[in-house]
Motif scaffolding. Structure first.
Motif, PDB file in Angstrom:
ATOM      1  N   GLN A   1      -4.381  33.195 -16.760  1.00 23.39           N
ATOM      2  CA  GLN A   1      -4.284  34.237 -15.741  1.00 23.39           C
ATOM      3  C   GLN A   1      -4.248  33.728 -14.138  1.00 23.39           C
ATOM      4  OE1 GLN A   1      -8.012  36.437 -15.539  1.00 23.39           O
ATOM      5  NE2 GLN A   1      -7.695  36.850 -13.224  1.00 23.39           N
ATOM      6  N   TRP A   2      -3.327  34.353 -13.616  1.00 24.43           N
ATOM      7  CA  TRP A   2      -3.329  33.790 -12.005  1.00 24.43           C
ATOM      8  C   TRP A   2      -3.425  34.983 -11.175  1.00 24.43           C
ATOM      9  CZ3 TRP A   2       0.211  32.412 -16.066  1.00 24.43           C
ATOM     10  CH2 TRP A   2       0.364  30.996 -16.176  1.00 24.43           C
ATOM     11  N   GLY A   3      -4.087  34.744 -10.168  1.00 29.15           N
ATOM     12  CA  GLY A   3      -4.429  35.778  -9.118  1.00 29.15           C
ATOM     13  C   GLY A   3      -5.484  36.642  -9.327  1.00 29.15           C
ATOM     14  N   ASN A   4      -5.751  37.361  -8.464  1.00 28.24           N
ATOM     15  CA  ASN A   4      -6.691  38.549  -8.733  1.00 28.24           C
ATOM     16  C   ASN A   4      -6.227  39.889  -8.052  1.00 28.24           C
ATOM     17  OD1 ASN A   4      -7.309  37.753  -6.246  1.00 28.24           O
ATOM     18  ND2 ASN A   4      -9.408  37.413  -6.566  1.00 28.24           N
ATOM     19  N   GLY A   5      -4.967  40.239  -7.900  1.00 29.36           N
ATOM     20  CA  GLY A   5      -4.508  41.179  -7.197  1.00 29.36           C
ATOM     21  C   GLY A   5      -4.854  42.790  -8.140  1.00 29.36           C
ATOM     22  N   SER A   6      -4.717  43.830  -7.417  1.00 26.19           N
ATOM     23  CA  SER A   6      -4.960  45.193  -7.941  1.00 26.19           C
ATOM     24  C   SER A   6      -4.040  45.612  -8.849  1.00 26.19           C
ATOM     25  CB  SER A   6      -4.842  46.049  -6.801  1.00 26.19           C
ATOM     26  OG  SER A   6      -3.316  46.246  -6.285  1.00 26.19           O
ATOM     27  N   LYS A   7      -2.845  45.148  -8.998  1.00 33.44           N
ATOM     28  CA  LYS A   7      -1.630  45.499  -9.920  1.00 33.44           C
ATOM     29  C   LYS A   7      -1.679  44.250 -11.314  1.00 33.44           C
ATOM     30  CE  LYS A   7       0.954  45.342  -6.563  1.00 33.44           C
ATOM     31  NZ  LYS A   7       2.170  45.530  -5.642  1.00 33.44           N
ATOM     32  N   LYS A   8      -1.973  44.628 -12.534  1.00 32.66           N
ATOM     33  CA  LYS A   8      -2.132  43.771 -13.684  1.00 32.66           C
ATOM     34  C   LYS A   8      -0.937  43.786 -14.528  1.00 32.66           C
ATOM     35  CE  LYS A   8      -6.410  44.325 -12.677  1.00 32.66           C
ATOM     36  NZ  LYS A   8      -7.319  43.464 -11.426  1.00 32.66           N
ATOM     37  N   ILE A   9      -0.356  42.582 -14.920  1.00 35.03           N
ATOM     38  CA  ILE A   9       0.872  42.555 -15.460  1.00 35.03           C
ATOM     39  C   ILE A   9       0.791  41.369 -16.523  1.00 35.03           C
ATOM     40  CG2 ILE A   9       1.932  40.644 -13.757  1.00 35.03           C
ATOM     41  CD1 ILE A   9       4.501  42.243 -14.172  1.00 35.03           C
ATOM     42  N   LEU A  10       1.485  41.477 -17.611  1.00 32.55           N
ATOM     43  CA  LEU A  10       1.555  40.614 -19.000  1.00 32.55           C
ATOM     44  C   LEU A  10       2.807  40.173 -18.880  1.00 32.55           C
ATOM     45  CD1 LEU A  10       0.435  39.046 -21.262  1.00 32.55           C
ATOM     46  CD2 LEU A  10       1.027  41.047 -22.550  1.00 32.55           C
ATOM     47  N   LEU A  11       3.197  38.781 -19.119  1.00 29.63           N
ATOM     48  CA  LEU A  11       4.489  38.276 -19.233  1.00 29.63           C
ATOM     49  C   LEU A  11       4.748  37.689 -20.512  1.00 29.63           C
ATOM     50  CD1 LEU A  11       4.501  36.235 -15.663  1.00 29.63           C
ATOM     51  CD2 LEU A  11       5.243  38.676 -16.165  1.00 29.63           C
ATOM     52  N   VAL A  12       5.689  38.144 -21.349  1.00 32.45           N
ATOM     53  CA  VAL A  12       6.023  37.627 -22.734  1.00 32.45           C
ATOM     54  C   VAL A  12       7.131  36.810 -22.770  1.00 32.45           C
ATOM     55  CG1 VAL A  12       6.093  38.602 -25.113  1.00 32.45           C
ATOM     56  CG2 VAL A  12       4.665  39.770 -23.398  1.00 32.45           C
ATOM     57  N   HIS A  13       7.058  35.577 -23.212  1.00 29.16           N
ATOM     58  CA  HIS A  13       8.157  34.721 -23.400  1.00 29.16           C
ATOM     59  C   HIS A  13       9.169  34.735 -24.282  1.00 29.16           C
ATOM     60  CE1 HIS A  13       6.699  31.930 -26.518  1.00 29.16           C
ATOM     61  NE2 HIS A  13       5.592  32.121 -25.664  1.00 29.16           N
ATOM     62  N   GLY A  14      10.104  34.024 -24.674  1.00 26.28           N
ATOM     63  CA  GLY A  14      11.098  34.116 -25.773  1.00 26.28           C
ATOM     64  C   GLY A  14      10.692  33.051 -26.740  1.00 26.28           C
ATOM     65  N   TRP A  15      12.084  32.998 -27.568  1.00 27.63           N
ATOM     66  CA  TRP A  15      11.872  31.996 -28.716  1.00 27.63           C
ATOM     67  C   TRP A  15      11.960  30.459 -28.272  1.00 27.63           C
ATOM     68  CZ3 TRP A  15      11.677  32.759 -33.887  1.00 27.63           C
ATOM     69  CH2 TRP A  15      12.295  31.683 -34.690  1.00 27.63           C
ATOM     70  N   ALA A  16      11.376  29.601 -28.815  1.00 24.74           N
ATOM     71  CA  ALA A  16      11.203  28.255 -28.466  1.00 24.74           C
ATOM     72  C   ALA A  16      10.957  27.902 -26.902  1.00 24.74           C
ATOM     73  CB  ALA A  16      12.527  27.337 -28.733  1.00 24.74           C
ATOM     74  N   SER A  17       9.954  28.692 -26.374  1.00 21.98           N
ATOM     75  CA  SER A  17       9.743  28.835 -24.732  1.00 21.98           C
ATOM     76  C   SER A  17       8.323  28.636 -24.896  1.00 21.98           C
ATOM     77  CB  SER A  17      10.053  29.926 -24.207  1.00 21.98           C
ATOM     78  OG  SER A  17      10.217  29.796 -22.921  1.00 21.98           O
ATOM     79  N   HIS A  18       7.631  29.144 -23.528  1.00 24.27           N
ATOM     80  CA  HIS A  18       6.352  29.324 -23.476  1.00 24.27           C
ATOM     81  C   HIS A  18       6.120  29.748 -21.998  1.00 24.27           C
ATOM     82  CE1 HIS A  18       7.138  25.459 -21.283  1.00 24.27           C
ATOM     83  NE2 HIS A  18       7.571  24.809 -22.509  1.00 24.27           N
ATOM     84  N   SER A  19       4.869  29.839 -21.561  1.00 25.99           N
ATOM     85  CA  SER A  19       4.636  30.589 -20.523  1.00 25.99           C
ATOM     86  C   SER A  19       5.009  29.945 -19.035  1.00 25.99           C
ATOM     87  CB  SER A  19       2.999  30.828 -20.326  1.00 25.99           C
ATOM     88  OG  SER A  19       2.579  31.490 -21.542  1.00 25.99           O
ATOM     89  N   PHE A  20       5.346  28.625 -19.258  1.00 21.25           N
ATOM     90  CA  PHE A  20       5.891  28.044 -17.881  1.00 21.25           C
ATOM     91  C   PHE A  20       7.352  28.708 -17.480  1.00 21.25           C
ATOM     92  CE2 PHE A  20       8.728  25.020 -15.681  1.00 21.25           C
ATOM     93  CZ  PHE A  20       7.701  24.579 -14.842  1.00 21.25           C
ATOM     94  N   ARG A  21       7.980  29.355 -18.469  1.00 19.53           N
ATOM     95  CA  ARG A  21       9.041  29.762 -18.036  1.00 19.53           C
ATOM     96  C   ARG A  21       9.222  31.078 -16.958  1.00 19.53           C
ATOM     97  NH1 ARG A  21      12.023  34.238 -17.826  1.00 19.53           N
ATOM     98  NH2 ARG A  21      13.688  33.251 -18.458  1.00 19.53           N
ATOM     99  N   TRP A  22       7.867  31.165 -16.854  1.00 16.85           N
ATOM    100  CA  TRP A  22       7.562  32.436 -15.655  1.00 16.85           C
ATOM    101  C   TRP A  22       7.198  32.013 -14.488  1.00 16.85           C
ATOM    102  CZ3 TRP A  22       9.792  36.743 -17.515  1.00 16.85           C
ATOM    103  CH2 TRP A  22       9.760  37.006 -18.819  1.00 16.85           C
ATOM    104  N   LYS A  23       7.309  30.743 -14.227  1.00  8.63           N
ATOM    105  CA  LYS A  23       6.753  30.060 -13.109  1.00  8.63           C
ATOM    106  C   LYS A  23       7.251  30.742 -11.685  1.00  8.63           C
ATOM    107  CE  LYS A  23       6.642  25.669 -10.341  1.00  8.63           C
ATOM    108  NZ  LYS A  23       7.209  25.891  -9.116  1.00  8.63           N
ATOM    109  N   ALA A  24       8.683  31.161 -11.498  1.00  6.86           N
ATOM    110  CA  ALA A  24       9.065  31.883 -10.446  1.00  6.86           C
ATOM    111  C   ALA A  24       8.397  33.245 -10.093  1.00  6.86           C
ATOM    112  CB  ALA A  24      10.541  31.750 -10.185  1.00  6.86           C
TER     113      ALA A  24
END
Length: 278
Positions: free
Chosen positions: A69-92
């Protein structure tokens, strides 16, 4: 012939041999290979970034699922990565969204990142997504990439009690049967070998590969979606997203050029954020 091709042909020869001598072993080994992402370990700089978030684990069916979890804003979002990847792919995405009043969540699929396990398939991934959202019922948006997009589409069709109001599906494959065609071709498998592995697939997932079609799943989904695919994607054909858009009633299609399968683009990050916000 390069070493990868030699390895593929060797595996194919071994599987074809097993189809006659030990079909039960082929079922087990073939299905494992089909569901093994051979995911790479996290690099130090990736781990360093991920550790800036709040780490937690979700336990499900014997798996330990790494969540962030990052941040504490009012809008909540989940990021779901792909094959042979991991959560870092969402850095930007994480960096942009946190600055724009979002609380951002991400999870590593089984057999990926810091999660446990050796195998992944769409049914398991969807089950993980559902379990996470059950414990975070204030999340209203989901952004997914590659097989994560396939799993998200399956999830939205099969799990009706959720809080998701907007979905983004990026570069998702469209048919499980395509994976079998790919393995048959690349490994040089006989039809007999493929059919034996498909038997195990059906036993494990409860359905034949032909059942797993994103376009079919989309027909019952009412959640608004933004479907994104690059015309030059070498991993998954953009025709699947064109078809998904036709079957997903409340969806819009965005086709890019020159971004490939990774879809790395600051402009795209903003478009995704705008879509889930408005």
């Amino acid at each position: 012939m390069n070493s990868k091709k030699i390895m593929q042909k060797s595996i194919g020869f071994y599987f074809n041999f097993l189809s006659y001598t030990h079909p039960k072993k082929l079922k087990k080994d073939g299905f494992r290979l089909f569901c093994n992402p051979f995911a790479r370990k996290l690099k130090p700089h990736q781990l360093e970034f991920l550790q800036k978030g709040i780490s937690d684990t979700l336990t499900l069916d014997g798996y330990k699922i790494q969540t962030y979890q990052w941040g504490n804003g009012s809008k909540k979002i989940l990021l779901v990565h792909g094959w042979a990847s991991h959560s870092f792919r969402w850095k930007a995405y994480i960096e942009y969204l946190v600055k724009n009043d979002f609380t951002v969540y991400a999870l590593d699929a089984p057999a990926h990142g810091l999660s446990s396990g050796k195998f992944i398939h769409v049914v398991l991934y969807a089950k993980v997504i559902n379990a996470f959202l059950e414990s975070h019922s204030d999340i209203t948006s989901i952004v997914s990439h590659s097989i994560g997009g396939f799993a998200t589409t399956y999830f939205l069709d099969h799990y009706k009690n959720h809080s998701i109001e907007k979905a983004v599906i990026m570069c998702a494959p469209g048919e499980a049967s395509d994976f079998f065609d790919f393995y048959k071709q690349s490994l040089g498998l006989t039809t007999k070998s493929v059919n034996i592995i498909i038997e195990e697939f059906e036993a494990q997932l409860g359905e034949l590969p032909s059942y797993f079609s994103s376009a079919k799943f989309a027909e019952s989904i009412t959640v608004p979606a933004l479907i994104i695919h690059d015309k030059n994607d070498m991993a998954t054909n953009f025709k699947y997203s064109v078809r998904l858009n036709k079957h997903w009633k409340n969806s819009q299609l965005l086709l890019t050029e020159g971004l490939g399968h990774d879809l790395k683009s600051k402009e795209l990050v903003k478009k995704v954020a705008d879509f889930v916000t408005h």
